[in-house]
Scaffold this motif. Structure first.
Motif, PDB file in Angstrom:
ATOM      1  N   GLU A  62      12.908  -0.270 -78.287  1.00 63.26           N
ATOM      2  CA  GLU A  62      14.354  -0.071 -78.433  1.00 63.26           C
ATOM      3  C   GLU A  62      14.656   1.222 -79.189  1.00 63.26           C
ATOM      4  OE1 GLU A  62      16.678  -3.789 -79.225  1.00 63.26           O
ATOM      5  OE2 GLU A  62      14.659  -4.665 -79.295  1.00 63.26           O
ATOM      6  N   ASP A  76      20.541  -7.413 -75.634  1.00 65.15           N
ATOM      7  CA  ASP A  76      19.293  -6.697 -75.368  1.00 65.15           C
ATOM      8  C   ASP A  76      19.491  -5.570 -74.364  1.00 65.15           C
ATOM      9  OD1 ASP A  76      17.813  -8.340 -77.047  1.00 65.15           O
ATOM     10  OD2 ASP A  76      17.566  -9.845 -75.489  1.00 65.15           O
ATOM     11  N   SER A  90      17.332  -3.384 -69.862  1.00 65.49           N
ATOM     12  CA  SER A  90      17.392  -4.666 -70.536  1.00 65.49           C
ATOM     13  C   SER A  90      16.044  -4.936 -71.189  1.00 65.49           C
ATOM     14  CB  SER A  90      17.725  -5.766 -69.525  1.00 65.49           C
ATOM     15  OG  SER A  90      17.772  -7.016 -70.171  1.00 65.49           O
TER      16      SER A  90
END
Length: 143
Positions: A62, A76, A90
């Motif tokens: 991320e 997410d 995602s």
């Protein structure tokens, strides 16, 4: 890693087991590929070649998505918008799922699953294939 998986500008690491003429362990460093040769790659601002077998892919996280300019959409999901279409990533447990969003006005859109990706260079390559533009890395924040 295979030569065919890489492009100039890809970011990669080097395995701990790689031997270096300078005697340093570069396993924590991130390198940008500047030249792809028959058996080795040359990194930008690094004056030695590395064999493909000694390259290490960088896991896509991320934080990398944020560093590449994707916006946190909550939950997410991360998104980057370019013109009429968007790329939605995602974050799943073991990989990052990539969807292309086709926008047809304000509320009408269609999602198309493209692929699951695990590594930074895969995201760079996919982004380039879709946009013909390089994915620009913002200066990495201190982790």
């Amino acid at each position: 890693m295979k030569k065919t998986d890489l492009r100039i500008g890809n970011l990669v690491g080097i395995k701990e087991t790689a031997l270096h003429a300078d005697g340093c362990n570069h396993s924590e460093a991130i390198f940008e590929i500047e030249e792809i040769k028959k058996d080795v790659v040359q990194f930008k601002a690094y004056h030695a070649n590395e064999y493909y077998k000694d390259l290490n892919p960088i896991p896509l996280t991320e934080q990398w998505l944020l560093d590449f300019g994707f916006e946190d959409e909550g939950g997410d999901d991360y998104i980057v918008t370019k013109g009429e279409n968007s790329l939605l990533l995602s974050v799943e447990k073991d990989s990052i799922r990539v969807f292309l969003i086709y926008l047809y006005g304000t509320y009408n859109s269609e999602y198309t699953f493209l692929e699951d990706i695990l590594y930074v260079h895969q995201l760079q390559n996919l982004y380039f294939a879709l946009t013909q533009k390089e994915l620009i890395l913002k200066e990495r924040s201190k982790e």
